[in-house]
Design a protein around this motif. Sequence first.
Motif, PDB file in Angstrom:
ATOM      1  N   HIS A 190      18.649  55.191  12.801  1.00 25.11           N
ATOM      2  CA  HIS A 190      19.633  54.870  13.851  1.00 25.11           C
ATOM      3  C   HIS A 190      19.519  56.002  14.864  1.00 25.11           C
ATOM      4  CE1 HIS A 190      21.117  51.898  11.145  1.00 25.11           C
ATOM      5  NE2 HIS A 190      21.625  52.770  10.296  1.00 25.11           N
ATOM      6  N   ASP A 192      20.653  56.756  18.010  1.00 17.54           N
ATOM      7  CA  ASP A 192      21.728  57.433  18.756  1.00 17.54           C
ATOM      8  C   ASP A 192      22.466  58.423  17.882  1.00 17.54           C
ATOM      9  OD1 ASP A 192      20.956  56.032  20.918  1.00 17.54           O
ATOM     10  OD2 ASP A 192      22.547  54.517  20.800  1.00 17.54           O
ATOM     11  N   GLU A 193      22.821  57.936  16.688  1.00 19.66           N
ATOM     12  CA  GLU A 193      23.534  58.799  15.739  1.00 19.66           C
ATOM     13  C   GLU A 193      22.646  59.992  15.320  1.00 19.66           C
ATOM     14  OE1 GLU A 193      26.610  58.043  14.685  1.00 19.66           O
ATOM     15  OE2 GLU A 193      26.800  59.587  13.121  1.00 19.66           O
ATOM     16  N   THR A 194      21.361  59.705  15.118  1.00 22.83           N
ATOM     17  CA  THR A 194      20.423  60.772  14.735  1.00 22.83           C
ATOM     18  C   THR A 194      20.345  61.817  15.839  1.00 22.83           C
ATOM     19  OG1 THR A 194      19.110  59.307  13.336  1.00 22.83           O
ATOM     20  CG2 THR A 194      17.975  61.241  14.221  1.00 22.83           C
ATOM     21  N   SER A 196      22.644  62.616  18.120  1.00 17.22           N
ATOM     22  CA  SER A 196      23.812  63.499  18.261  1.00 17.22           C
ATOM     23  C   SER A 196      23.942  64.430  17.054  1.00 17.22           C
ATOM     24  CB  SER A 196      25.091  62.715  18.551  1.00 17.22           C
ATOM     25  OG  SER A 196      25.341  61.861  17.481  1.00 17.22           O
ATOM     26  N   ARG A 197      23.650  63.913  15.857  1.00 12.95           N
ATOM     27  CA  ARG A 197      23.728  64.810  14.687  1.00 12.95           C
ATOM     28  C   ARG A 197      22.626  65.860  14.726  1.00 12.95           C
ATOM     29  NH1 ARG A 197      25.346  61.171   9.559  1.00 12.95           N
ATOM     30  NH2 ARG A 197      23.805  62.480   8.601  1.00 12.95           N
ATOM     31  N   PRO A 222      23.813  56.657   5.478  1.00 10.14           N
ATOM     32  CA  PRO A 222      25.092  57.287   5.845  1.00 10.14           C
ATOM     33  C   PRO A 222      25.805  57.901   4.640  1.00 10.14           C
ATOM     34  CG  PRO A 222      24.875  55.177   6.937  1.00 10.14           C
ATOM     35  CD  PRO A 222      23.706  55.291   5.997  1.00 10.14           C
TER      36      PRO A 222
END
Length: 338
Positions: A190, A192-194, A196-197, A222
């Motif tokens: 994923h 986008d999540e990757t 930001s994290r 997750p």
Amino acid sequence: MRPEQVEVEAAAESDFAHAQALRRNVVAFKFGGTSLLGAKRMMHAAGLVRAAARASNVTVVVSAMKGVTDRLLSIARALSDGRLAYARNEAEGLIHLHGDVLQDLHLAPAEHDRVRCELHLLGRDLLHEVPQRGHVEHAAELSDRLASFGERFSARLFAAALESSGVAAVPVASSDFVLTCDTFRDAKPHLDETKSRGRAVLLPLLEDGLVPVVTGFIGATPDGRITTLGRNSSDFSGAIIAHVVDAEELVIWTDVDGIYTANPQEAAEARLLHDLSYDEAHALAASGAKVLHPHVLPLAAETEMTVWVRNTFRPDVRGTRIGLPQDANDRLQSGGVA
Ligand code: ADP
Ligand code: ASP
Ligand code: MG
């Protein structure tokens, strides 16, 4: 000057240094398994990072040493077939293999002890997955967990090789931020999540002048279960991590001079290709040119990052450049003025 004033000024100076550090461009280097096979090659690859780190912030992505993932997957199969003694023996063999590389790196005593301790903990976790008695259900999930050890070992060793070359480096587990679905053995990230994290993990390291050495190939669901992105996918991890840190360039360091019209190890008539568009490179990768994982190209095209495929053992050779046509790229760099 009062002590608190000295502190404030020192803090301001270091903030300035961090801002300066990130104002430098970021490049991502991905090293394949042949490039990292043994201490001598790791030290050679570390020299390439050291040279680049003079001008840029470098983020490194590593594969397992060549052959290690195959052996880890053979352990998974042996466990499911009930060949527990073979599995245990192989696991111990792999622990020794990495321990021998550590010896051959000839680190300073304190550094050696620290890395030996890290490898010992990893080895203990590996043995924990390989019981000497009982029945182990073969599951794709276990196979990914086992396969992940190759990159986890090599990230620690390569960070140590960098340190001993005078480059401050820190190993990073991509499973801490590469978030994926739970299709084990072929997990999809994923993005986008990757991103930001990943920025939360990697940018502070870059700001501190450290080179993150990130494990290729692996991610996590997750709920924290380790996944892999498919065989040979460390190139894709390289592109993902380059995207996370907004690198302008990703260099895939491998064991051939670049992308050829056919596999140069098999076809004497294969010709080296100097410049490719994203579409041309994608067509070659999708038709089975193992030198570059096909998932790299759509992401590189979307983010307009330049990808180089270069030979670790012949760094004087230019390699293959994949990107926007050079003149379009020049126009973009100069603010769109033709
Ligand atoms: P790494 O471990 O660095 O990821 P790989 O073994 O995955 O390296 O990919 C490099 C290999 O890809 C080369 O040694 C070469 O045999 C093979 N290969 C297959 N097709 C091509 C091609 N068209 N151009 C270059 N190399 C190719
Ligand atoms: N180590 C993994 C494999 O052998 C990923 C990679 O090397 O790209 O498939
Ligand atoms: Mg590869």
